[in-house]
Design a protein around this motif. Sequence first.
Motif, short mmCIF file in Angstrom:
data_model
loop_
_atom_site.label_atom_id
_atom_site.label_comp_id
_atom_site.label_asym_id
_atom_site.label_seq_id
_atom_site.Cartn_x
_atom_site.Cartn_y
_atom_site.Cartn_z
N ALA A 9 -23.99 -14.28 -17.03
CA ALA A 9 -23.76 -12.84 -17.12
C ALA A 9 -23.30 -12.28 -15.78
N TRP A 10 -23.92 -12.76 -14.70
CA TRP A 10 -23.56 -12.22 -13.39
C TRP A 10 -22.16 -12.65 -12.96
N PHE A 11 -21.70 -13.81 -13.42
CA PHE A 11 -20.34 -14.24 -13.09
C PHE A 11 -19.33 -13.19 -13.53
N PHE A 12 -19.53 -12.64 -14.72
CA PHE A 12 -18.60 -11.65 -15.24
C PHE A 12 -18.90 -10.25 -14.71
N ALA A 13 -20.17 -9.98 -14.34
CA ALA A 13 -20.55 -8.65 -13.88
C ALA A 13 -20.39 -8.47 -12.38
N THR A 14 -20.16 -9.55 -11.63
CA THR A 14 -19.96 -9.43 -10.18
C THR A 14 -18.83 -8.44 -9.92
N LEU A 55 -12.92 -1.48 1.75
CA LEU A 55 -12.76 -0.97 3.11
C LEU A 55 -13.81 0.07 3.49
N LEU A 56 -14.19 0.92 2.56
CA LEU A 56 -15.17 1.96 2.87
C LEU A 56 -16.58 1.35 2.98
N PRO A 57 -17.48 1.97 3.72
CA PRO A 57 -18.82 1.39 3.94
C PRO A 57 -19.78 1.56 2.76
N ILE A 58 -19.24 1.56 1.56
CA ILE A 58 -20.08 1.71 0.36
C ILE A 58 -21.07 0.56 0.25
N ALA A 59 -20.61 -0.65 0.53
CA ALA A 59 -21.49 -1.81 0.44
C ALA A 59 -22.66 -1.69 1.41
N SER A 60 -22.42 -1.14 2.58
CA SER A 60 -23.51 -0.96 3.56
C SER A 60 -24.56 0.00 3.04
N TYR A 61 -24.11 1.06 2.35
CA TYR A 61 -25.05 2.03 1.81
C TYR A 61 -25.90 1.40 0.69
N ILE A 62 -25.33 0.44 -0.02
CA ILE A 62 -26.06 -0.24 -1.08
C ILE A 62 -27.08 -1.22 -0.51
N LEU A 63 -26.71 -1.89 0.57
CA LEU A 63 -27.59 -2.89 1.19
C LEU A 63 -28.69 -2.27 2.05
N LEU A 64 -28.41 -1.12 2.63
CA LEU A 64 -29.32 -0.53 3.61
C LEU A 64 -30.74 -0.31 3.08
N TRP A 194 -32.21 -8.39 2.90
CA TRP A 194 -31.78 -7.77 1.64
C TRP A 194 -32.47 -8.41 0.42
N HIS A 195 -33.02 -9.59 0.60
CA HIS A 195 -33.68 -10.32 -0.49
C HIS A 195 -35.20 -10.15 -0.46
N MET A 196 -35.73 -9.59 0.62
CA MET A 196 -37.17 -9.54 0.82
C MET A 196 -37.93 -8.75 -0.25
N PRO A 197 -37.46 -7.57 -0.70
CA PRO A 197 -38.23 -6.85 -1.73
C PRO A 197 -38.50 -7.69 -2.98
N LEU A 236 -16.00 -6.32 -0.11
CA LEU A 236 -16.28 -6.78 -1.47
C LEU A 236 -17.38 -7.83 -1.49
N ARG A 237 -17.38 -8.69 -0.48
CA ARG A 237 -18.42 -9.73 -0.40
C ARG A 237 -19.80 -9.09 -0.29
N ARG A 238 -19.92 -8.09 0.55
CA ARG A 238 -21.21 -7.42 0.71
C ARG A 238 -21.53 -6.57 -0.50
N LEU A 239 -20.52 -6.02 -1.14
CA LEU A 239 -20.74 -5.27 -2.37
C LEU A 239 -21.31 -6.18 -3.45
N ASP A 240 -20.75 -7.37 -3.58
CA ASP A 240 -21.26 -8.35 -4.55
C ASP A 240 -22.72 -8.68 -4.24
N LEU A 241 -23.01 -8.88 -2.96
CA LEU A 241 -24.35 -9.25 -2.54
C LEU A 241 -25.36 -8.16 -2.88
N GLY A 242 -25.04 -6.92 -2.51
CA GLY A 242 -25.96 -5.83 -2.76
C GLY A 242 -26.14 -5.55 -4.24
N ALA A 243 -25.04 -5.57 -4.98
CA ALA A 243 -25.13 -5.31 -6.42
C ALA A 243 -25.95 -6.38 -7.12
#
Length: 276
Positions: A9-14, A55-64, A194-197, A236-243
């Motif tokens: 499921a995650w392969f397609f939802a990434t 390009l935008l720091p959206i991924a950072s806001y998701i990971l923070l 990012w994985h600790m919780p 995008l790499r960080r977006l994938d990670l956070g999502a």
Amino acid sequence: MFYTISKVAWFFATPSNLLISLILLGLILALFKRLRSFGIGMSLVVTLATIALGLLPIASYILLPLEERFPPFRDDGKPVDGIVLLGGSVEAADSASRGMIVSNESAERVLDTIELAHRYPKARILISGGGGTVFGDGAAEAPIIAAYLGSVGIDPSRILVEERSRTTSENAVFSRDLAKPREGERWLLVTSAWHMPRAVGVFEKAGFPVTSYPVDFRTGGGGNNHRPFAFVSEGLRRLDLGAKEWAGLIGYYATNRTPRLFPGPQASASGGSANR
């Protein structure tokens, strides 16, 4: 079954895979005369969204929020009985074929564990990480890391190897069964911030109290989190990670693998462990 379904499921939802799929779908629709305008418009909109998300720091806001959920560990002088290192920092198949350890961008997990092993010379070291894949069994990560720790001077008699787990939930259950932690013992849990919780949540659910030791931060401090990325691929790499991690938290909570949706420091402080 949960493992296979979640991986497929995650392969397609990434996010990155999904965005590319939508662009391709738009191009396919554009081949049909009646849908040409819609297909071209869809591909254009999704392409622009892909560039913006990269390009935008959206991924950072998701990971923070994930990375700031647990504070960095501060040595308070209390004894440490054990260290649990979660897998995810070594490419097991590549390491096995090369005959040497091949790490990835989470290598800090191993590096910090080595530092902790020297700081607490009496602590046991439990390495948890199997080698299961969707299509079968692969090379296990834990034995590779254990061999590497031995090669850098850590006494192999201190090392416990858990090589069956394929998920974070299995990490916790199999580690508990192997370590058999006693009442009042203090075990440090080493994994990415990012994985600790989710990691702390499953260890709490398994009845294995741990003290968080977050490493491998992907976000910076202060204004650094608002800076755009230099490359679309990096964002995008960080977006994938956070999502993926947020999806994991929701999925684990929905399937009763964690006691709360967003585990915090209070959970890891029970049973004789503490964060400072």
